[in-house]
Design a protein around this motif. Structure first.
Motif, PDB file in Angstrom:
ATOM      1  N   ALA A  19       5.417 -78.889-166.776  1.00  0.00           N
ATOM      2  CA  ALA A  19       5.351 -80.156-167.508  1.00  0.00           C
ATOM      3  C   ALA A  19       4.922 -81.289-166.581  1.00  0.00           C
ATOM      4  O   ALA A  19       4.096 -82.133-166.948  1.00  0.00           O
ATOM      5  N   CYS A  20       5.477 -81.319-165.367  1.00  0.00           N
ATOM      6  CA  CYS A  20       5.108 -82.362-164.395  1.00  0.00           C
ATOM      7  C   CYS A  20       3.642 -82.247-164.013  1.00  0.00           C
ATOM      8  O   CYS A  20       2.939 -83.253-163.889  1.00  0.00           O
ATOM      9  N   MET A  77       0.311 -85.048-164.755  1.00  0.00           N
ATOM     10  CA  MET A  77      -0.748 -85.459-163.834  1.00  0.00           C
ATOM     11  C   MET A  77      -2.124 -85.061-164.371  1.00  0.00           C
ATOM     12  O   MET A  77      -3.057 -85.879-164.402  1.00  0.00           O
ATOM     13  N   GLN A  78      -2.261 -83.829-164.818  1.00  0.00           N
ATOM     14  CA  GLN A  78      -3.571 -83.330-165.247  1.00  0.00           C
ATOM     15  C   GLN A  78      -4.110 -84.059-166.469  1.00  0.00           C
ATOM     16  O   GLN A  78      -5.316 -84.247-166.610  1.00  0.00           O
ATOM     17  N   GLN A  79      -3.224 -84.472-167.358  1.00  0.00           N
ATOM     18  CA  GLN A  79      -3.644 -85.148-168.585  1.00  0.00           C
ATOM     19  C   GLN A  79      -3.830 -86.652-168.402  1.00  0.00           C
ATOM     20  O   GLN A  79      -4.087 -87.379-169.366  1.00  0.00           O
ATOM     21  N   GLY A  80      -3.689 -87.134-167.177  1.00  0.00           N
ATOM     22  CA  GLY A  80      -3.969 -88.536-166.893  1.00  0.00           C
ATOM     23  C   GLY A  80      -2.867 -89.506-167.273  1.00  0.00           C
ATOM     24  O   GLY A  80      -3.100 -90.718-167.341  1.00  0.00           O
ATOM     25  N   MET A  81      -1.671 -88.990-167.531  1.00  0.00           N
ATOM     26  CA  MET A  81      -0.595 -89.888-167.945  1.00  0.00           C
ATOM     27  C   MET A  81      -0.124 -90.777-166.790  1.00  0.00           C
ATOM     28  O   MET A  81       0.250 -91.931-166.998  1.00  0.00           O
ATOM     29  N   ARG A 141       2.194 -88.810-156.056  1.00  0.00           N
ATOM     30  CA  ARG A 141       1.073 -87.888-156.288  1.00  0.00           C
ATOM     31  C   ARG A 141      -0.184 -88.638-156.685  1.00  0.00           C
ATOM     32  O   ARG A 141      -1.303 -88.275-156.278  1.00  0.00           O
ATOM     33  N   TRP A 142      -0.034 -89.689-157.471  1.00  0.00           N
ATOM     34  CA  TRP A 142      -1.197 -90.478-157.898  1.00  0.00           C
ATOM     35  C   TRP A 142      -1.854 -91.149-156.692  1.00  0.00           C
ATOM     36  O   TRP A 142      -3.080 -91.146-156.568  1.00  0.00           O
TER      37      TRP A 142
END
Length: 219
Positions: free
Chosen positions: A100-101, A105-109, A192-193
């Motif tokens: 989920a985490c 990140m992958q979906q740009g949230m 991470r971002w």
């Protein structure tokens, strides 16, 4: 439908620059006239974060283990948007927490949560953030040497960055910052971002100048 405004509470939740727009002279009432005071919506209290994780507003709510709730709160620093994003994949897509985490990140949230406001950080605030990111435990004295600001000004900038959800006290993450703290980035997703975008962010111009942020006072 007309309602007595005494019993109506309106909350505007928007990016940081909304409070700065409120300072522009429009030749009449200020932009947020009637919506003051302007307050940051920052990390949730523990009890409210637990309620959001358990989806208690749905009535019966969900059964969430203490370990799961604690890990979600640690990864998000109780940031409401990030909690909701994780829970979307945990519950609706039946993923485990790690996946989920990764999807957040992958979906740009995380990009949606941080990118716009990051443009509205002054260069001095970005310098503070990047120094904390690289040291992961910068002290007040180290930061003061790095940015050459007086104690009152640096304290105000640190409190603002905490209120915006960027940093926390490394040893006391749930309490307001104090001078003796060491500081770290507020949550796993912001870290991470930054890691993923560090090179690009170095070239990204700031919308707000140092002069503007150093003279800006929240009323």
């Amino acid at each position: 439908m007309m309602q007595d405004s005494t019993f109506v509470r309106t909350i505007l939740c928007a990016a940081r620059h909304l409070s700065e727009v409120n300072q522009i002279d429009l030749g009449g009432p200020r932009f947020l006239n009637g919506f003051e005071p302007v307050l940051f919506v920052s990390s949730l209290r523990d009890v409210d974060a637990d309620a959001l994780i358990a989806q208690s507003h749905t009535g019966g709510g969900l059964q969430v283990s203490d370990e799961m709730a604690t890990e979600i709160k640690e990864k998000t620093n109780r940031h409401p948007y990030l909690i909701q994003s994780i829970c979307l994949y945990l519950y609706d897509h039946e993923m485990n927490l790690k996946k989920a985490c990764d999807y957040v990140m992958q979906q740009g949230m995380a990009e949606k949560a941080f990118a716009d406001d990051y443009r509205y950080l002054a260069p001095i605030e970005k310098t503070i953030l990047m120094f904390i990111y690289r040291t992961d435990g910068a002290t007040f004295e180290q930061l003061q040497r790095q940015v050459d600001l007086d104690t009152e000004t640096l304290s105000r900038l640190l409190v603002t960055l905490q209120a915006c959800g960027y940093i926390k006290g490394k040893d006391n993450p749930l309490t307001p910052l104090i001078k003796g703290d060491s500081y770290s980035l507020a949550n796993y997703f912001f870290t991470r971002w930054l890691q993923s975008n560090e090179a690009r962010l170095r070239e990204l111009p700031s919308v707000v100048s140092d002069e503007a942020i150093l003279s800006f006072k929240f009323e």
